[in-house]
Design an enzyme around this catalytic site. Structure first.
Site, PDB file in Angstrom:
ATOM      1  N   GLU A   1       0.720  -1.091  -0.118  1.00  0.00           N
ATOM      2  CA  GLU A   1       0.055   0.029   0.100  1.00  0.00           C
ATOM      3  C   GLU A   1       0.950   1.325   0.026  1.00  0.00           C
ATOM      4  OE1 GLU A   1      -3.821   1.575   2.305  1.00  0.00           O
ATOM      5  OE2 GLU A   1      -2.343   0.586   3.627  1.00  0.00           O
TER       6      GLU A   1
ATOM      7  N   LYS B   1      -9.854   0.593  -1.997  1.00  0.00           N
ATOM      8  CA  LYS B   1     -10.077   0.041  -0.798  1.00  0.00           C
ATOM      9  C   LYS B   1     -11.531   0.665  -0.188  1.00  0.00           C
ATOM     10  CE  LYS B   1      -7.560   0.938   3.772  1.00  0.00           C
ATOM     11  NZ  LYS B   1      -6.148   1.514   4.180  1.00  0.00           N
TER      12      LYS B   1
ATOM     13  N   CYS C   1      -5.016  -3.628   3.329  1.00  0.00           N
ATOM     14  CA  CYS C   1      -4.769  -3.091   4.930  1.00  0.00           C
ATOM     15  C   CYS C   1      -5.942  -3.253   5.788  1.00  0.00           C
ATOM     16  CB  CYS C   1      -4.145  -1.537   4.727  1.00  0.00           C
ATOM     17  SG  CYS C   1      -3.306  -1.137   6.261  1.00  0.00           S
TER      18      CYS C   1
END
Length: 274
Positions: A46, A119, A159
């Site tokens: 990321e 995301k 994440c």
């Protein structure tokens, strides 16, 4: 996995900073190292192209979907090495002009883009000493993303998504989950390995988590511990801190054996799509 031979995968660990050109140069060296080691698929962490203490920096650097130096670099690098390359993540234009989409892009060995994932879950954390609120500068995605490859079916996440098992259930059966990350040292120390191993075990698949790992410009510390986990929850390889590569073989026979011996996926009673 659907076809082809067993796959050698590399998860890349970086300590990215605020200069895109410098980050791409560092990533280029690591990708070349991975390709030289025989990797068929290389996954970057990321914010690999830009990680700044100024949260507006990614808004200023955002690219339109399909056009820009970061996307061009990913396509050209994949084609140069003849590898599948996962660029997780770069800032792309959002509907909200004041924010970005934090996007994973997947390129095949010819440099053709084959998948995008934005995301979905945005990190928020405040323990008094540290404060994060990604929603200030990032617009959440809303779609699950998987892609079929010669090596099997890949599921994409980023994440903080790791804390939401329903996302991975919605992927259905996948062979490899990718989790490019920039976990904080505080949350990573407490939860990183546990969450990665849990996602591998419950979805009976491999998990590869390329991460930011070290002290960045501005003083932010990321947890690192880039790792690859097998479907039984065993950590196959891990790098604690610092730039480098983590390599493992994805064994088709082992994946099939785990699912045959313990057919948990077939025993599910709740449909995540219902």
């Amino acid at each position: 996995m659907t076809s082809g031979e067993d796959m050698r995968i590399v998860a890349v660990q970086m300590i990215s900073g605020p200069e895109v050109a410098a980050n791409l140069a560092a990533a280029a060296d690591l990708v070349a190292q991975a390709a030289g080691a025989g990797a068929a698929l290389v996954a970057l962490p990321e914010y690999f192209a830009l990680l700044s203490s100024d949260e507006q920096a990614k808004v200023a650097a955002r690219e339109a979907d399909g056009s820009g130096p970061m996307q061009d670099w990913l396509a050209e690098t994949a084609a140069r090495h003849g590898i599948w390359l996962v660029g997780g993540t770069i800032p792309l234009v959002a509907d909200d002009a004041a924010r970005v989409r934090n996007s994973v892009l997947v390129f095949d060995g010819s440099g053709r883009r084959v998948a995008r994932y934005d995301k979905m879950h945005l990190f928020g954390f405040d323990n008094g000493a540290e404060h994060f609120d990604e929603s200030r500068t990032i617009e959440a995605g809303s779609r699950v993303a998987c892609v079929d490859t010669p090596f099997g079916r890949l599921g994409l996440s980023v994440c903080y998504d790791l804390r939401f098992p329903e996302l991975y259930r919605a992927m259905r059966a996948v062979d490899l989950i990718l989790v490019p990350s920039a976990f904080t040292a505080t949350t990573g120390r407490a939860h990183w390995e546990t969450l990665l191993r849990a996602r591998a075990i419950e979805n009976q698949c491999y998990v590869a988590a390329p991460a930011q790992g070290g002290v960045h410009a501005g003083g932010r510390r990321t947890w690192g511990h880039t790792m690859i986990v097998d479907p039984w929850g065993e950590v196959l390889a891990c790098r604690d801190e610092g730039p480098g590569i983590v390599l493992a073989e994805l064994d088709r026979a082992h994946l099939a054996a785990v699912r045959a011996q313990l057919p948990a996926l077939a025993h599910r009673r709740l449909d995540p799509a219902s």
